[in-house]
Write an enzyme that holds these catalytic residues in place. Structure first.
Site, PDB file in Angstrom:
ATOM      1  N   CYS A  76      -0.187  -0.285   3.418  1.00 20.23           N
ATOM      2  CA  CYS A  76       0.448  -1.115   2.396  1.00 20.23           C
ATOM      3  C   CYS A  76       1.594  -1.863   3.049  1.00 20.23           C
ATOM      4  CB  CYS A  76       0.946  -0.270   1.233  1.00 20.23           C
ATOM      5  SG  CYS A  76       1.833  -1.266   0.018  1.00 20.23           S
ATOM      6  N   CYS A 224      -0.111  -8.798  -1.988  1.00 16.62           N
ATOM      7  CA  CYS A 224      -0.697  -7.665  -1.262  1.00 16.62           C
ATOM      8  C   CYS A 224      -0.600  -7.982   0.219  1.00 16.62           C
ATOM      9  CB  CYS A 224      -2.148  -7.448  -1.663  1.00 16.62           C
ATOM     10  SG  CYS A 224      -2.944  -6.123  -0.720  1.00 16.62           S
TER      11      CYS A 224
HETATM   12  N1  LIG Z   1      -0.146  -3.650  -1.744  1.00 14.93           N
HETATM   13  C1  LIG Z   1      -0.553  -3.190  -0.451  1.00 14.93           C
HETATM   14  C2  LIG Z   1      -1.974  -2.904  -0.287  1.00 14.93           C
HETATM   15  C3  LIG Z   1      -2.385  -1.660  -0.923  1.00 14.93           C
HETATM   16  C4  LIG Z   1      -3.807  -1.408  -0.603  1.00 14.93           C
HETATM   17  C5  LIG Z   1      -4.432  -0.503  -1.553  1.00 14.93           C
HETATM   18  N2  LIG Z   1      -4.650  -1.097  -2.842  1.00 14.93           N
HETATM   19  C6  LIG Z   1      -5.687   0.099  -0.992  1.00 14.93           C
HETATM   20  O1  LIG Z   1      -6.131  -0.221   0.123  1.00 14.93           O
HETATM   21  O2  LIG Z   1      -6.245   0.945  -1.698  1.00 14.93           O
HETATM   22  C7  LIG Z   1      -0.081  -4.072   0.653  1.00 14.93           C
HETATM   23  O3  LIG Z   1       0.911  -4.745   0.479  1.00 14.93           O
HETATM   24  O4  LIG Z   1      -0.686  -4.061   1.733  1.00 14.93           O
END
Ligand SMILES: N[C@H](CCC[C@H](N)C(=O)O)C(=O)O
EC number: 5.1.1.7
Length: 294
Positions: A76, A224
């Site tokens: 993350c 993300c």
């Molecule tokens: N918000 C995160 C990603 C989370 C990923 C997650 N949702 C998974 O792979 O299950 C980021 O900034 O990289």
């Protein structure tokens, strides 16, 4: 009841993050606690970043990552920036070496307050992402959604940034796609045995793109970080952009991603503290610190 642990509600350009201080204790933040915190509007989050004592010599901390549905994530990027900002404020240190499920990761806070996280090297092998069936070339995999003869989204690139990502390239405005409808179907498509984070990306120049992400285990988010990294790597691999790209994210914030010549992907952006409190890592019962801002 277990003893409470301090936490900070933060965000990484809108990606809702809880940084939980689990140092000096052996228990974990449970899925039940994650679900309870997410059910409360004040502590609704996309990821919990639980800082634990280091497991491996040469690293400062082990960071365990939970999605808002209680499942684990390997990576993350936006959450790591929040962790760095919290630890830098506490210790005065500017550089950190962490361990996550995805491996060892270095990060640094810059003089202007932005933070860079080395997200490691991308993986492109179908078993590494993972995909359920063999694709020799993951720059474009066979997958589509919508009417069979006029698919709405099709032929994504697939990448692992430690966690699985699929990137759909679109020409129209990213807001014109019903990602809230297609996201869950694609996240859980049988081609992704460990599910996947689903991004739609519009390349606007060799140095810029606009992305929207449906996150595995968290749904639509304002940003993300690992998806930003996956998008730039996939765009550079398919000659859509160069290797240094700014990304506009749904919350209006910008991330910068550089895929360095040594194959490492560097994510840079801001992080913001909102309030602090303490919580019970087994149940998610929490209270705001009295001196904490609104
Ligand atoms: N918000 C995160 C990603 C989370 C990923 C997650 N949702 C998974 O792979 O299950 C980021 O900034 O990289």
């Amino acid at each position: 009841m277990a003893s409470t642990a301090p936490f900070a509600k933060m965000n990484g350009i809108g990606n809702e993050i809880i940084v939980a201080d689990m140092r000096g204790r052996a228990d974990q933040v449970t899925a039940a606690a994650a679900l309870a915190l997410n059910a409360d509007a004040a502590t609704r989050f996309d990821q919990i970043m639980a800082i634990h004592d280091a497991k491996t010599p040469g690293t400062a901390y082990y960071v365990d990552i939970l999605n808002s549905d209680g499942t684990s994530a390997q990576a993350c990027g936006n959450g790591m920036r929040c962790v760095v900002q919290a630890l830098a404020a506490e210790t005065g240190q500017k550089t950190f070496t962490f361990e996550t499920r995805a491996g060892i990761l270095n990060a640094r806070e810059h003089a202007d307050g932005t933070i860079s996280v080395d997200m490691g090297v991308p993986r492109f092998g179908w078993q590494e992402i993972p995909l359920a069936e063999e694709f020799r070339d993951t720059r474009m995999i066979e997958l589509q959604i919508g009417p069979i003869d006029a698919p709405v989204l099709h032929s994504p690139s697939a990448v692992s940034m430690g966690n699985p990502h699929a990137i759909f390239w679109v020409d129209r405005d990213v807001w014109s796609y019903e990602l809230e409808r297609f996201g869950p179907l694609l996240e859980n498509h049988p081609i992704f045995p460990e599910r996947a984070n689903i991004t739609i990306a519009q390349v606007t120049s060799p140095e810029s793109m606009i992305i929207r992400t449906w996150e595995r285990g968290a749904g639509l988010t304002k940003a993300c970080g690992s998806a930003a990294c996956a998008s730039v790597v996939a765009a550079a691999r398919t000659r859509r952009t160069g290797r240094s790209v700014s990304l506009l994210t749904p919350g209006g914030g910008t991330l910068h991603v550089e895929w360095r010549d040594d194959d490492h992907v560097i994510l840079t952006g801001a992080a913001e503290w909102e309030f602090s409190g303490s919580f019970d890592p087994s149940t998610g019962t929490w209270a705001r610190d009295t001196e904490s801002a609104a």
